[in-house]
Scaffold this motif. Structure first.
Motif, mmCIF file in Angstrom:
data_model
loop_
_atom_site.group_PDB
_atom_site.id
_atom_site.type_symbol
_atom_site.label_atom_id
_atom_site.label_comp_id
_atom_site.label_asym_id
_atom_site.label_seq_id
_atom_site.Cartn_x
_atom_site.Cartn_y
_atom_site.Cartn_z
ATOM 1 N N PRO A 266 -13.110 21.635 -10.741
ATOM 2 C CA PRO A 266 -12.448 20.325 -10.678
ATOM 3 C C PRO A 266 -11.137 20.354 -9.924
ATOM 4 O O PRO A 266 -10.792 19.380 -9.236
ATOM 5 N N THR A 267 -10.387 21.455 -10.024
ATOM 6 C CA THR A 267 -9.116 21.549 -9.314
ATOM 7 C C THR A 267 -9.298 21.341 -7.816
ATOM 8 O O THR A 267 -8.494 20.666 -7.159
ATOM 9 N N ALA A 268 -10.367 21.915 -7.257
ATOM 10 C CA ALA A 268 -10.614 21.770 -5.823
ATOM 11 C C ALA A 268 -10.857 20.310 -5.459
ATOM 12 O O ALA A 268 -10.311 19.799 -4.469
ATOM 13 N N TYR A 269 -11.660 19.629 -6.247
ATOM 14 C CA TYR A 269 -11.945 18.220 -5.949
ATOM 15 C C TYR A 269 -10.694 17.353 -6.129
ATOM 16 O O TYR A 269 -10.468 16.411 -5.367
ATOM 17 N N ARG A 270 -9.873 17.684 -7.126
ATOM 18 C CA ARG A 270 -8.648 16.910 -7.314
ATOM 19 C C ARG A 270 -7.694 17.102 -6.141
ATOM 20 O O ARG A 270 -7.009 16.159 -5.719
ATOM 21 N N LEU A 271 -7.645 18.310 -5.581
ATOM 22 C CA LEU A 271 -6.800 18.551 -4.413
ATOM 23 C C LEU A 271 -7.334 17.814 -3.181
ATOM 24 O O LEU A 271 -6.560 17.292 -2.378
ATOM 25 N N LEU A 272 -8.643 17.783 -3.027
ATOM 26 C CA LEU A 272 -9.222 17.017 -1.920
ATOM 27 C C LEU A 272 -8.904 15.534 -2.081
ATOM 28 O O LEU A 272 -8.566 14.850 -1.107
ATOM 29 N N MET A 273 -9.012 15.043 -3.301
ATOM 30 C CA MET A 273 -8.717 13.634 -3.557
ATOM 31 C C MET A 273 -7.240 13.331 -3.284
ATOM 32 O O MET A 273 -6.907 12.306 -2.685
ATOM 33 N N ALA A 274 -6.365 14.258 -3.692
ATOM 34 C CA ALA A 274 -4.929 14.038 -3.505
ATOM 35 C C ALA A 274 -4.534 14.037 -2.029
ATOM 36 O O ALA A 274 -3.512 13.473 -1.653
ATOM 37 N N ALA A 275 -5.356 14.650 -1.170
ATOM 38 C CA ALA A 275 -5.031 14.726 0.263
ATOM 39 C C ALA A 275 -5.142 13.379 0.950
ATOM 40 O O ALA A 275 -4.607 13.203 2.050
ATOM 41 N N GLY A 276 -5.846 12.440 0.328
ATOM 42 C CA GLY A 276 -5.960 11.101 0.912
ATOM 43 C C GLY A 276 -7.258 10.903 1.679
ATOM 44 O O GLY A 276 -7.910 11.859 2.118
ATOM 45 N N GLU A 277 -7.621 9.652 1.843
ATOM 46 C CA GLU A 277 -8.904 9.322 2.467
ATOM 47 C C GLU A 277 -8.949 9.705 3.936
ATOM 48 O O GLU A 277 -10.008 10.071 4.457
ATOM 49 N N ASP A 278 -7.831 9.631 4.634
ATOM 50 C CA ASP A 278 -7.836 9.996 6.051
ATOM 51 C C ASP A 278 -8.215 11.462 6.237
ATOM 52 O O ASP A 278 -8.944 11.818 7.175
ATOM 53 N N ALA A 279 -7.723 12.331 5.348
ATOM 54 C CA ALA A 279 -8.037 13.756 5.449
ATOM 55 C C ALA A 279 -9.511 14.034 5.183
ATOM 56 O O ALA A 279 -10.074 15.013 5.679
ATOM 57 N N MET A 280 -10.150 13.156 4.400
ATOM 58 C CA MET A 280 -11.560 13.340 4.054
ATOM 59 C C MET A 280 -12.507 12.650 5.032
ATOM 60 O O MET A 280 -13.724 12.874 4.980
ATOM 61 N N ALA A 281 -11.966 11.837 5.908
ATOM 62 C CA ALA A 281 -12.813 11.050 6.816
ATOM 63 C C ALA A 281 -13.797 11.898 7.620
ATOM 64 O O ALA A 281 -14.959 11.502 7.792
ATOM 65 N N PRO A 282 -13.418 13.096 8.109
ATOM 66 C CA PRO A 282 -14.380 13.884 8.903
ATOM 67 C C PRO A 282 -15.631 14.300 8.140
ATOM 68 O O PRO A 282 -16.665 14.561 8.749
ATOM 69 N N ILE A 283 -15.554 14.401 6.787
ATOM 70 C CA ILE A 283 -16.710 14.842 6.009
ATOM 71 C C ILE A 283 -17.229 13.729 5.092
ATOM 72 O O ILE A 283 -17.941 13.987 4.123
ATOM 73 N N ALA A 284 -16.895 12.504 5.428
ATOM 74 C CA ALA A 284 -17.208 11.385 4.541
ATOM 75 C C ALA A 284 -18.700 11.224 4.276
ATOM 76 O O ALA A 284 -19.096 10.752 3.215
ATOM 77 N N ASN A 285 -19.551 11.613 5.202
ATOM 78 C CA ASN A 285 -20.991 11.452 5.013
ATOM 79 C C ASN A 285 -21.750 12.771 5.145
ATOM 80 O O ASN A 285 -22.959 12.766 5.346
ATOM 81 N N GLN A 286 -21.048 13.879 5.015
ATOM 82 C CA GLN A 286 -21.660 15.181 5.269
ATOM 83 C C GLN A 286 -22.453 15.712 4.077
ATOM 84 O O GLN A 286 -23.525 16.280 4.227
#
Length: 550
Positions: free
Chosen positions: A296-316
């Protein structure tokens, strides 16, 4: 509130077609053994053969490795087979054989597989040591009275100096250029030593979330529940690119990043460096990861990074899994909204492996906040302090019904008293509730439960609400002694970048918990900190926070 598992899949993502109830009714340990293993638990089996040799004929890739400095390497099952045989010959020359323990203080590098598989090939027991351990932690797990009494510790040049501080340290072997040169002098012929299902092949120590770490020896029969978890819960398919981020120094990493995928003949992914958002996004993109597992810690850190940081893998990602601690519902909603991916919470312990899951591959209801349903092959109940089975929606301690759980393998702690096995029950020490439909809901560890003004408050419920606040990156909730209420609820919070721990923010969080959870469960005290105390495997050590609050 619930929804059907994968009823509304993302574009191009598969729907689970096997029904959970059918899987429960059809379960047979005999059928599972025949389906999963080439060897026989009663007549003869070897973990190296099951996880490597049987897949080595077609140059199938076993490992996709990413180095911390940008290196890349692929290793086939055939290469692993040959290296494991060479290492087994080296071990034999040192007088090491079946039943002996070989410890590995190694980072996530390809040679780790040589050591693990070579130990298994010769019938030895492999013991992972987390590379963040210092000398005292290594001593307690290897050389102390209750330690493994390992015959050999394999390490690298970076971790070697730690062993200088370990009294009576076993013989040391350092991987590197000379190690590879030594292997080439050995024969790649070594027949796997056949063992029985009750014989150990791994030894791990618990993470010390609630006390002193204790040794657990895994028998070869554990291969069966590991395979069930990988197929039914993780839903690892041949076409998947799989990455379990967990460190192989711990149960979730060694069992489900090493044993699980190799047992199914599928490629696993390793990243040598520590977890960062940037490296995770980069590797998910480069490897085209479709099946991700992490704490869970990993997912919480990904979430905390913001949606822009996750955009490259949004549908991966096709599916994602989480284990190690309860997964907050807000993180699950985030994964669905931002990653367009179902994120499933799973529950297990070092002693018994994974036993409760929101199964990706089985069709069933998924309820927000629920740990899931019992894994086929186990029977779990909620007990009171007298070991009496409790009715639905009644808090109690989660326990495994041993006689009715054919996949249960725990035989007690190594050289330590095993107080959590009582008659027919393995008592987990975790407080849960089970509803009428069999879904389990985590409340907290028995010693985490907060008693305030006559109310019993589970920290997980409070933490899940606090996590919904936009300023919160992580939170741990504990009970602080109070002369009037017995205990008050206290929240220790790590904020996201850009937020300050003001009195106004405290009041805002308190009011949110009042409104969304209950008036008696809101945190009357809030501390903002830079980080939370955790075990090396990433679990929050609430007992340390409770000690600080005394």
């Amino acid at each position: 509130m619930h929804f059907q598992m994968h009823n509304m899949p993302s574009k191009g993502k598969e729907i689970a077609v096997r029904d959970y109830l059918d899987a429960i009714q059809d379960f047979s340990i005999e059928k599972l053994e025949k389906k999963v293993l080439k060897g026989s638990l009663s007549l003869g089996i070897n973990a190296c053969f099951e996880c490597c040799d049987r897949w080595s004929a077609n140059s199938t890739i076993a490992l996709e490795w990413y180095g911390a400095t940008g290196d890349r390497q692929t290793v086939t099952f055939q290469e692993m087979r040959d290296d494991s045989a060479r290492f087994a010959n080296h071990l034999k020359s040192k007088g090491i054989g079946p039943g002996d323990v070989i410890a590995g203080l190694l980072p996530r590098i390809p040679d780790l597989f040589t050591v693990i598989l070579g130990a298994w090939r010769i019938g030895a027991v492999y013991q992972p040591l987390f590379t963040a351990f210092g000398p005292a932690a290594i001593e307690s797990r290897v050389t102390a009275q209750s330690g493994s009494q390992a015959k050999l510790i394999v390490t690298d040049a970076i971790n070697l100096p730690k062993l200088d501080g370990v009294p009576n340290c076993p013989e040391k072997l350092v991987v590197g250029t000379s190690f590879r040169t030594m292997l080439l002098t050995e024969s790649c012929d070594f027949d796997p030593v056949m063992l029985k299902g009750d014989d150990p092949f791994l030894m791990l120590f618990t993470s010390g979330t609630t006390g002193k770490p204790k040794g657990v020896r895994y028998p070869l029969s554990l291969l069966l529940p590991v395979s069930s978890y990988m197929t039914d819960a993780v839903d690892l398919k041949p076409q998947d690119a799989y990455w379990n981020v967990a460190d192989p120094g711990w149960a979730y990493g060694i069992l489900y990043a090493v044993v699980g995928p190799l047992l199914l003949g599928q490629t696993t992914t390793f990243y040598e460096g520590g977890f960062t958002v940037e490296s995770t996004v980069r590797i998910v993109l480069d490897r085209k990861i479709t099946n991700l597992a992490a704490a869970p810690t990993a997912y919480r850190l990904l979430m905390a990074a913001g949606e822009d940081a996750m955009a490259p893998i949004a549908n991966q990602l096709r599916v994602a899994s989480s284990a190690g601690e309860p997964l907050n519902p807000e993180v699950i909603r985030w994964a669905s909204r931002v990653l367009d991916c179902p994120l499933a919470d799973h529950y297990g312990q070092t002693e018994v492996g994974m036993v409760i899951n929101n199964h990706h591959a089985l069709r069933h209801k998924v309820k927000p906040g629920a740990a899931g349903l019992t894994m086929p092959g186990f029977k779990l109940e909620i007990l009171d302090e007298n070991l009496v089975v409790q009715p639905p929606n009644t808090p109690g301690v989660l326990a495994v019904d041993i006689p009715n759980s054919p996949l249960y393998t725990f035989a007690g702690y190594w050289k330590a008293e095993t107080l959590n096995v009582n008659g027919n029950w393995y008592v987990t020490g975790d407080t849960m509730m089970k509803d009428e439909e069999g879904h389990f809901f985590f409340v907290g560890r028995n010693d985490d439960i907060i008693t305030s003004a006559g109310y019993r408050i589970g920290p997980f419920d409070v933490e899940s609400v606090v996590m919904e606040h936009k300023a919160v990156a992580e939170v741990a909730v504990i009970g602080k002694p109070d002369p009037v209420r017995t205990e008050i609820v206290k929240a220790v919070i790590v904020l996201k970048a850009g937020f300050s721990g003001t009195e106004e923010l405290k009041a805002e969080i308190q009011q949110m918990v009042r409104q969304r959870l209950s008036t008696h469960a809101y945190p009357r005290e809030i501390d903002f900190v830079n980080s939370l105390p955790k075990t090396p495997s990433g679990k929050i050590q609430r007992f340390i926070l409770r000690g600080d609050a005394r």
